[in-house]
Design an enzyme around this catalytic site. Structure first.
Site, mmCIF file in Angstrom:
data_model
loop_
_atom_site.group_PDB
_atom_site.id
_atom_site.type_symbol
_atom_site.label_atom_id
_atom_site.label_comp_id
_atom_site.label_asym_id
_atom_site.label_seq_id
_atom_site.Cartn_x
_atom_site.Cartn_y
_atom_site.Cartn_z
ATOM 1 N N GLU A 249 -4.950 52.089 15.386
ATOM 2 C CA GLU A 249 -5.118 52.682 14.063
ATOM 3 C C GLU A 249 -6.116 53.802 14.307
ATOM 4 O O GLU A 249 -7.318 53.553 14.435
ATOM 5 C CB GLU A 249 -5.667 51.663 13.062
ATOM 6 C CG GLU A 249 -5.755 52.230 11.657
ATOM 7 C CD GLU A 249 -6.397 51.272 10.651
ATOM 8 O OE1 GLU A 249 -5.984 51.276 9.492
ATOM 9 O OE2 GLU A 249 -7.310 50.525 11.026
ATOM 10 N N ASP B 15 -7.485 47.613 14.937
ATOM 11 C CA ASP B 15 -7.967 48.049 13.639
ATOM 12 C C ASP B 15 -9.084 49.079 13.817
ATOM 13 O O ASP B 15 -9.980 48.885 14.632
ATOM 14 C CB ASP B 15 -8.481 46.818 12.885
ATOM 15 C CG ASP B 15 -8.896 47.135 11.476
ATOM 16 O OD1 ASP B 15 -8.023 47.556 10.701
ATOM 17 O OD2 ASP B 15 -10.083 46.954 11.146
#
Lengths: 718, 106
Positions: A399, A362
């Site tokens: 990401e 993330d």
């Protein structure tokens, strides 16, 4: 011959109260480890001058013992000690740290936040109690909320190990453990709804759908009560930290996701789920959140890291405020060597102990920032992960952006290993689907695995994790049903969530009885799915998109433990035609290696088939119109070039029309001895819109095909 | 309920009966009973569980230990487990390592 029994496992010291036998411990591994006769405790702090081990019986309000680490047991900055004869099945432990700095006041900046009053969670805790049952209101007066426990490595894996599916062959299904089976319609036994065990019960569904990897939104221990507040639209309901993008402990599974959490068996339950998924050919990828922790900013709770070593674990301004590149209050100091090692230890643990197949990071761009927040050219953490021997076969997916403005899609420091969530793919596909001008060139790049982003640097098509929807943002059904986000239920005056959705409601905002609009939306969903599944790279499907899940226009449902997030399995029956379309499209991808190439196209014939590996067409065969106002494009994949010519496949023709008018597409000749057959035509009514692979009917007119407005056709030469 | 464990050898079948609550305090006695079984001369380990009312993590640990001690060649039976115990075995996946039956004949 008698063998001398071990003499290095006997106590050498006694605790000051005389109750516990002790011995000098080992600094490695960090955390609490079982050793013969006792438990080895090892914890690090750069600035603490003293440390006390605090022991509780499970669930006890008060500790039963506090054992200071003898000075001579500290090696460097690591306090280590073996405590003998502990009932480790019934044990919870924490630490108190002391240092010669004034205690920091809540809300005030500080470089150090040592305070002996706080009992601190071990950052290496393998099991964490305190939130054992999802949603059970905690005792807010508890002196120790998130309680470290000891895990056992005795799970019976039999012959299991990570599957090592080639990246280009993956089809990822992004999902939330609780949302998947929490709804009563899941058919899962009530006591298992919303848990790892419930997910395991639904593996047959995943197999039927055909995906071969699931990507789990965070499953590390988090606190669903973090920032919890009454729902302004329904005061009886709490808004909670539902998604879990706020880690309490990086080594422990979320107890509240285990039906056996209240018995402390979450480790076994999660491992059993992984093992069963592997047995069914499905990999497990974890969404990991190393960019920040659950401790928030200066006002946040003291759980672990800030009380152990604030200056090491967090990026701080010179005044002692937390840098906030994560948008969540603090930023973990990932390129500090200590924190870097913790991240590496953590991933190694999950890969080896839980047989995890891959990780999605993330806001991964934060991992490439130095301790002052500046992007590094060669971030040591990313390099260490890329070359780590234990993680060598794990998928590493970034990401590739953060909340501090760093956007690295196409330029993430990859070290030959890292794949990326391709946000540009998402944006282009959305714009093309809604009929924006000037998109066919970008679309052509996307369906090839985005060579414009990756080929020059030698990165393969599978670098590109292709997606149109993900947990952040609209579901696919909402993408074609709403022009604007509708996040009022989040209680933030609709200010949260992205405003750049590239969505189109097909003529009416939200739910409608208008059959024409419904049909158009259904077609648009099919268009999205089929383009995703014929693109080179790795497709990722959001849980429920295959059955038309809606969040009623909410594009940021992070805080809802309700039907807004829970998958309503009734949709499977209601929208079965959609599920069938998706299932067949996945099966088609799995059946045709030409859709799953290992390298980028060369735009020429290098196997002597008479066709280039890929060729571009439009409404006229062999003529693609790249002008800005064109909304039609077609491409031909030569089956002889499948997997760089190493296998032979059918030749496949894909035509897409995002124009609001129908267009006649002249077809290129199929290879000699073959004829065009129709796999999918999203403009055709059900059931002629899609065919099970192998049953495709012959196309009547081999010279051309009419594509209805906003539709996609996939033909197969055989 | 107080925990009791008893073992009986019937040829190459080890029969172990568990009664009461199997938790952190009682698991050592169960482990001791498993330890005492002569693995080399045992083809089946049969656990009679109809009177076992509760099983905590420590109990599961000993079950796993029993399975691993017996090795892949020996069968492990769980006879008539009560719902809580069966449910725990199912949720943790241990059910895959054991043959569950209502009765044992053989």
């Amino acid at each position: 011959m008698d063998i001398l029994s071990r003499i290095d496992i006997h106590p050498t010291h006694t605790s000051s109260d005389g109750k516990f036998k002790l011995r000098r411990g080992r600094p490695e591994p960090f955390g609490a480890s079982l050793v013969p006769g006792g438990v080895n405790f090892s914890v690090f702090s750069s600035y603490a001058t003293a440390c006390t081990l605090v022991l509780f019986e499970k669930h006890a309000k008060e500790p039963f013992a506090e054992i200071p680490f003898p000075d001579e047991f500290r090696i460097g900055n690591v306090f280590n000690m073996v405590v003998f004869a502990l009932d480790y099945e019934n044990l919870e432990y924490g630490y108190r740290m002391e240092a010669p700095f004034p205690a920091a006041e809540r809300g005030q900046p500080a470089i150090h936040r040592f305070d002996r009053q706080h009992i601190l969670l071990d950052p290496y805790a393998k099991v964490i109690g305190g939130r054992d049952v999802w949603g059970q209101t905690p005792d807010w007066e508890d002196v120790y909320h998130h309680r470290a426990r000891i895990a056992f490595d005795d799970f019976d894996w039999e012959d299991d190990r990570p599957l090592e599916i080639p990246p280009e062959d993956q089809i990822i299904y992004e999902m939330h453990v609780r949302s998947f089976t929490r709804h009563a319609s899941s058919g899962v036994k009530e006591s298992r709804r919303g848990t790892f065990a419930g997910l395991r019960d639904k593996i047959p569904y995943l197999k039927e759908l055909g995906v071969n990897a699931i990507e789990l939104m965070p499953v590390f221990e988090f606190d669903e009560f973090e920032n919890s507040r009454p729902n302004p639209q329904n005061p009886d309901q709490l808004l909670v930290n539902y998604w879990g993008y706020s880690t309490v402990g990086f080594f422990a599974p979320k107890a509240g996701y285990a039906a056996t959490g209240k018995l402390g068996m979450q480790v076994d339950e999660l491992k059993a789920m992984v093992k069963e998924l592997h047995r069914n050919g499905i990999e497990v990828i974890l969404d990991v959140v190393f960019n920040h922790t659950a401790e928030g900013n200066e006002y946040g709770p003291v759980i672990s890291y800030r009380g152990l070593d604030n200056r090491t674990y967090y990026m701080l301004t010179p005044e002692g405020y937390y840098f906030n590149f994560s948008g969540c209050g603090n930023t973990l100091n990932c390129n500090n060597p200590i924190v870097r090692d913790m991240v590496l230890d953590c991933l190694r643990y999950w890969a080896s102990e839980y047989h995890i197949d891959g990780f999605r990071f993330d806001l991964a761009s934060i991992l490439g920032r130095d301790p002052w927040g500046f992007p590094l050219a060669n971030p040591p953490l990313l390099e260490a992960l890329a070359f780590d021997p234990i993680l060598a076969k794990c998928k590493l997916i970034a990401e590739a952006w953060d909340a501090g403005g760093l956007y690295q899609v196409g330029s993430f420091p990859a070290f030959g290993r890292w794949a990326e969530w391709n946000g540009k793919y998402r944006d282009t596909l959305r714009k093309f689907l809604k009929g924006d001008s000037g998109q066919v060139g970008s679309l052509a790049q996307c369906v090839q695995g985005s060579p414009h982003l990756y080929a020059a640097s030698g990165r393969v098509p599978a670098t590109s994790i292709n997606f149109i929807t993900a947990h952040d943002g609209f579901t696919l059904r909402d993408l074609v049903s709403y022009n604007h986000k509708h996040n009022e239920a989040n209680g933030e005056n609709n200010n949260d969530g992205s405003n750049d959705n590239d969505s189109w409601n097909c003529g009416w905002e939200g739910e409608t009885d208008n059959l024409g609009i419904q049909a158009l939306r259904f077609r648009q969903i099919q268009n999205a799915l089929i383009l995703l599944l014929v693109s080179q790279g790795v497709p990722m499907i959001l849980m429920g998109d295959e059955m038309g899940r809606t969040q009623y226009g909410n594009n940021n449902t992070y805080c809802h433990d309700s039907e807004l997030n829970w998958l309503d399995w009734g949709l499977l029956e209601q929208n079965n035609h959609l599920f069938e379309f998706c299932r067949h499209a996945i099966a088609f991808r799995n059946a045709h290696p030409v859709l799953r190439n290992t390298g980028h196209f060369r735009n020429r014939d290098y196997v002597g088939s008479g066709l280039p590996d890929i060729s571009w067409h439009g409404t006229k065969a062999w003529y693609a119109d790249w002008s800005a106002e064109t909304r039609t494009i077609a491409f031909l994949l030569c089956g002889r070039h499948a997997k760089q010519g190493t296998v032979t496949d059918n030749t496949i023709y894909v035509a897409a029309n995002s124009h609001w008018q129908a267009h006649w597409f002249e077809l290129p000749q199929p290879p000699a001895g073959t004829q065009w057959h129709v796999f999918a035509n999203t403009g055709a009514p059900v059931p002629d819109n899609v065919w099970a692979p192998g049953t495709e009917p012959r196309l009547e007119n081999q010279q051309g095909i009419l594509l209805g407005d906003r539709s996609v056709v996939v033909l197969l030469a055989k | 309920m107080a925990f009791q464990v008893s073992t009986e050898m019937d040829g190459k079948v080890a029969k172990v009966t568990l009664v009461g609550d199997l938790d952190g305090s009682s698991a050592p006695a169960f482990k001791e009973a498993i330890d005492a079984i002569d693995t080399a001369n045992t083809e089946k380990l049969v656990l009679f569980l109809d009177k076992l009312e509760y099983m905590a993590s420590a109990g599961l640990r000993v079950l796993i230990f029993a399975k691993q001690k017996m090795g892949a060649a020996a069968d492990l039976y769980a006879i008539a487990p009560q719902e809580m115990v069966l449910d725990t075995m199912e949720k943790t996946g241990f059910i895959q390592s054991v043959i569950v039956a209502d009765t044992f004949e053989g």
